[in-house]
Design a protein around this motif. Structure first.
Motif, PDB file in Angstrom:
ATOM      1  N   GLY A   1      12.524   1.431  56.298  1.00 57.52           N
ATOM      2  CA  GLY A   1      13.705   0.170  56.568  1.00 57.52           C
ATOM      3  C   GLY A   1      14.167   0.171  55.074  1.00 57.52           C
ATOM      4  O   GLY A   1      14.933  -1.238  54.560  1.00 57.52           O
ATOM      5  N   THR A   2      13.867   1.097  54.772  1.00 54.13           N
ATOM      6  CA  THR A   2      14.475   1.383  53.335  1.00 54.13           C
ATOM      7  C   THR A   2      15.802   2.404  53.048  1.00 54.13           C
ATOM      8  O   THR A   2      16.306   3.293  52.865  1.00 54.13           O
ATOM      9  N   LEU A   3      16.684   2.323  52.552  1.00 49.88           N
ATOM     10  CA  LEU A   3      18.036   2.947  52.106  1.00 49.88           C
ATOM     11  C   LEU A   3      17.727   2.953  50.807  1.00 49.88           C
ATOM     12  O   LEU A   3      18.017   1.911  49.644  1.00 49.88           O
TER      13      LEU A   3
ATOM     14  N   ARG B   1      21.156   6.666  44.725  1.00 52.19           N
ATOM     15  CA  ARG B   1      21.758   6.729  43.180  1.00 52.19           C
ATOM     16  C   ARG B   1      21.575   5.655  42.340  1.00 52.19           C
ATOM     17  O   ARG B   1      22.414   5.230  41.815  1.00 52.19           O
ATOM     18  N   GLY B   2      20.673   5.200  42.456  1.00 52.96           N
ATOM     19  CA  GLY B   2      20.257   3.961  41.606  1.00 52.96           C
ATOM     20  C   GLY B   2      19.824   2.730  42.826  1.00 52.96           C
ATOM     21  O   GLY B   2      19.855   2.068  42.007  1.00 52.96           O
ATOM     22  N   ILE B   3      21.084   2.605  43.374  1.00 46.98           N
ATOM     23  CA  ILE B   3      21.586   1.722  44.931  1.00 46.98           C
ATOM     24  C   ILE B   3      19.342   1.649  45.589  1.00 46.98           C
ATOM     25  O   ILE B   3      19.867   2.668  46.751  1.00 46.98           O
ATOM     26  N   VAL B   4      18.951   0.604  45.508  1.00 47.98           N
ATOM     27  CA  VAL B   4      17.954   0.775  46.433  1.00 47.98           C
ATOM     28  C   VAL B   4      18.071  -0.810  48.084  1.00 47.98           C
ATOM     29  O   VAL B   4      18.478  -1.460  46.930  1.00 47.98           O
ATOM     30  N   ILE B   5      18.116  -0.390  49.150  1.00 53.43           N
ATOM     31  CA  ILE B   5      17.989  -2.116  49.676  1.00 53.43           C
ATOM     32  C   ILE B   5      16.976  -1.555  50.855  1.00 53.43           C
ATOM     33  O   ILE B   5      16.987  -1.279  51.454  1.00 53.43           O
TER      34      ILE B   5
END
Length: 237
Positions: free
Chosen positions: A129-131, A134-138
């Motif tokens: 459940g994680t995207l 380049r430093g962006i984590v959703i």
């Protein structure tokens, strides 16, 4: 009678007036407490999603992950129903203006419906459940996003837009495509709303703003490392 936990910052009288007429044992807590132990051993949670869809979706994700056995109803304003999807992991939904008979039936059905299991299997990125890119984590479960560890304060559509772009790095999308994918095919507004949301999203990304690139006369993309970051991006068509 059921023991009901209402997760609302505004109370039952405003969120769901008919609830107070049904005689259930009611506890009220703000949505931020969705990840805490359920007070009074609640039989059912009712989540107030009328005003802040992003916060409500975070709370719904926490409830589904930490209390998968707890049936949950979402209370929506009619305009908010367009945001409802399987991602919310709700047992059912009810409009804020529902009368006592309708609400009683929905509560009864929710209590009798077995809890659905959480979907298995990881999404792209570095966890289920994680995207991440380049430093962006959703975090899709809690509906939260960070940039180099800094929490981003995103609206519902800003989050959806960022998530969609991060999930498709390097691919260029026209404004019409983004409207269809993020706003849905039932949205009748103009494509300029995409430009507005891109500008706001870049502002909130701060030093990471150039990760969202503009391809002139085409649209937008999430830049991969090999695409390069253009600090002089423009929103011109």
């Amino acid at each position: 009678m059921a023991r009901i936990l209402l997760l609302s910052a505004h109370g039952a009288a405003e969120a769901l007036p008919a609830l107070g007429l049904l005689g259930h044992t009611l506890s009220v807590a703000p949505p931020q407490r969705a990840g805490e132990p359920m007070p009074t051993g609640a039989d059912l949670a009712i989540l107030d999603a009328r005003l802040d869809l992003a916060e409500a979706l975070r709370a719904a994700g926490l409830l589904a992950r930490l209390h998968p056995e707890l049936p949950t109803l979402g209370v929506f304003a009619e305009a908010g129903l367009a945001a409802v999807s399987a991602q919310w992991r709700l047992t059912g939904v009810v409009l804020d203006g529902a009368g006592p008979a309708e609400l009683s039936a929905r509560i009864r059905l929710a209590l009798e419906t077995p809890a659905a299991p959480l979907a298995a299997g990881p999404a792209a990125g570095h966890g289920a459940g994680t995207l991440s890119a380049r430093g962006i984590v959703i975090d899709e479960a809690s509906y939260a996003a960070t940039a180099s560890g800094r929490t981003l304060d995103l609206t519902y559509k800003e989050f959806e837009l960022l998530r969609f772009l991060v999930a498709n790095p390097g691919r260029v999308f026209t404004r019409d495509q983004l409207l269809h994918e993020v706003w849905g095919q039932d949205y009748f507004g103009g494509t300029r709303t995409v430009d507005v949301h891109i500008r706001r999203l870049r502002a909130k990304l701060g030093e990471h703003e150039t990760l969202i690139g503009t391809v002139r006369n085409v649209g937008y993309r999430f830049n991969r490392a090999e695409d390069g970051d253009d600090p002089h991006h423009t929103d011109e068509r």
